[in-house]
Scaffold this motif. Structure first.
Motif, PDB file in Angstrom:
ATOM      1  N   TYR A   1      -3.969 -11.617   2.908  1.00  0.00           N
ATOM      2  CA  TYR A   1      -2.936 -10.928   2.134  1.00  0.00           C
ATOM      3  C   TYR A   1      -1.917 -10.225   3.036  1.00  0.00           C
TER       4      TYR A   1
ATOM      5  N   SER B   1      -1.858  -3.087   2.935  1.00  0.00           N
ATOM      6  CA  SER B   1      -3.103  -2.341   2.776  1.00  0.00           C
ATOM      7  C   SER B   1      -3.186  -1.260   3.840  1.00  0.00           C
TER       8      SER B   1
ATOM      9  N   TYR C   1       0.847  -1.190   0.000  1.00  0.00           N
ATOM     10  CA  TYR C   1       0.000   0.000   0.000  1.00  0.00           C
ATOM     11  C   TYR C   1       0.885   1.243   0.000  1.00  0.00           C
TER      12      TYR C   1
ATOM     13  N   GLU D   1      -8.234  -4.063   4.372  1.00  0.00           N
ATOM     14  CA  GLU D   1      -9.495  -4.070   3.627  1.00  0.00           C
ATOM     15  C   GLU D   1      -9.555  -5.131   2.537  1.00  0.00           C
ATOM     16  N   ASN D   2      -8.411  -5.672   2.152  1.00  0.00           N
ATOM     17  CA  ASN D   2      -8.398  -6.713   1.121  1.00  0.00           C
ATOM     18  C   ASN D   2      -8.470  -8.111   1.702  1.00  0.00           C
TER      19      ASN D   2
END
Length: 472
Positions: free
Chosen positions: A245, A236, A211, A240-241
């Motif tokens: 991840y 991120s 990010y 939020e993903n």
């Protein structure tokens, strides 16, 4: 600051253990996912949470800087009693510096690489006014050497090239280590060499990309050389993903010098770029770049000691038990365990650099205190950061709020114009301080006025001795 640090006890409590051999993580490689952190013990509180505004008290705003570069003769501003001058220029996104045992300065030159089509077009057409997005990255380390000790390097060489977004650097034993965005590589090294041409050995694989600028990976060694600490920011803003991840991310990892024995030293640290050892307590400290999009004054970045085995909240809470509304109710067990950082810093200031000052050249006020490089905000209606701040310490503990130390990077808040953006801060062997300005493509050097006078006198004496020798 990257230099030879202090070692914590080998008996420190660790969050999780798992093997990692020669850059190939095992199936049970430690992560910062809920499963990995569930068993983490509650850490001892070290500070009280400050009063914070409610989430969304102000609208989330985007305000990106327009970098115009430094006009001839223009420099940043330092307090009375100090001077600042260009140490090296015409670099390509210098983000971090490391001082080798023989006094050479190594500068990592790298930047964000666009991955989406929109960002690739923006970079190709040079449409990003903040200069964060570029079509390519220099991906090299440049060596600077000051042979005559006049405060200006007279040797400049490409030390290592063809890297993958390098950042953290380290000399340990007979090896030079570099942290690329996707892993740690080590090379055979001899003190004083100005170039590495041999192939390296990848000892640790890391999740790449991230990010905004969370591709940076930093390195710090224990004093006895038995451990290396690796910082890995989140991929991120706030998970939020999906947390799948975020495996092995938002952590400070601990490894052996050969890359084996990976353990999560501390978790829940959104982007812990700057790391250094407290010169009094010998504890590991870090500067953390916190989350966005909750309003102008949330969430504060922070400077904190790093307790082994501790959890610092990301993404479920911030500054202790302040639950993030975007993750509300997901992990109350982890929120309860979240450690409160010691020193709040300006929200959205992108506090990335960290150097404890253990030299004697600066006045007593600055000795054993911490300098923090703030890259500058984009998610705030008025700019914050774009400077280096100083946090006073006594007996190893912070004693006051941060104060401006190197400023003057912002030309006009209204037009969004800035001259550059400071990132890394590094103390030199002579007690001066280097400031890496990646957007201005410069390295600045800050010296105390008394230090400048002494250096000038020494240079004059050396020149006089040379002339006398020639006359004879």
């Amino acid at each position: 600051m990257l230099r030879f640090p202090f070692q914590q006890s080998a008996a420190t409590l660790l969050l999780l253990t798992a093997a990692c051999n020669q850059g190939k993580p095992a199936a049970d490689t430690p992560t910062n996912t809920p499963a990995a952190t569930k068993a983490a013990p509650a850490a001892t509180p070290t500070a009280s949470a400050p009063a914070l505004p409610k989430p969304y008290a102000t609208e989330s705003t985007t305000k990106r800087s327009k970098v115009i570069g430094w006009p001839a003769g223009k420099t940043p501003v330092v307090p009375t009693g100090f001077t600042i001058a260009e140490y090296a220029g015409e670099l390509n996104s210098p983000r971090w510096a490391y001082v080798t045992p023989n006094g050479d300065v190594l500068v990592a030159e790298a930047n964000t690489i666009p991955t989406s089509f929109k960002k690739k077009v923006t970079a190709k057409l040079d449409l990003d006014p903040s200069k964060s997005l570029k079509e390519t990255s220099a991906n090299r380390i440049t060596l600077l050497r000051d042979t005559n000790k006049d405060g200006k390097p007279d040797v400049r060489e490409t030390f290592l090239a063809n890297l993958n977004q390098p950042f953290g650097m380290l000399v340990l034993g007979n090896y030079f280590y570099v942290a690329n965005t996707d892993g740690v590589v080590r090379y055979a090294y001899k003190p004083g060499q100005t170039k590495i041409t041999g192939s390296g050995e990848k000892i640790l694989s890391l999740p790449g990309k991230g990010y905004n600028n969370h591709w940076t990976r930093n390195l710090l060694a224990s004093a006895d050389g038995s451990k290396i600490y690796v910082s890995v920011g989140s991929s991120s803003n706030v998970g939020e993903n999906g947390m799948k991840y975020e495996q092995r991310r938002a952590n400070i990892l601990e490894i052996n010098p050969d890359g084996s024995g990976e353990k999560v030293y501390a978790a829940g640290l959104r982007n812990p770029v700057g790391m250094d050892w407290n010169p009094v307590t010998k504890a590991l400290w870090t500067a953390v770049n916190e989350r966005d999009e909750l309003g102008d004054d949330l969430v504060p970045d922070y400077l904190t000691s790093v307790q082994p085995g501790a959890f610092y909240g990301w993404p479920y809470s911030y500054f202790g038990q302040n639950e993030d509304p975007r993750r509300k109710g997901e992990r109350p067990d982890l929120v309860k365990k979240a450690v409160v950082p010691e020193v709040p810093l300006a929200p959205h200031s992108a506090s990335l650099g960290l150097a404890f000052y253990d030299g004697k050249a600066f006045p007593a006020k600055y000795q054993q205190g911490a300098f923090v490089g703030q890259h500058g905000s984009w998610n705030r209606s008025e700019f914050t950061g774009y400077k280096v701040v100083f946090v006073p310490f006594q007996n190893g503990k912070p004693t006051g709020k941060s104060e401006d130390f190197v400023s003057g990077f912002v030309l006009n808040n209204g037009t969004k114009e800035v001259y550059g953006r400071p990132v890394g801060v590094t103390e030199m062997p002579d007690g001066s301080l280097l400031v890496l300005d990646d957007a201005g493509n410069k390295v600045w050097r800050v010296v105390a006025s008394s230090q400048t006078s002494n250096q000038a006198a020494a240079a004059a004496q050396k020149s006089a001795s040379t002339l006398a020798s020639v006359a004879r």
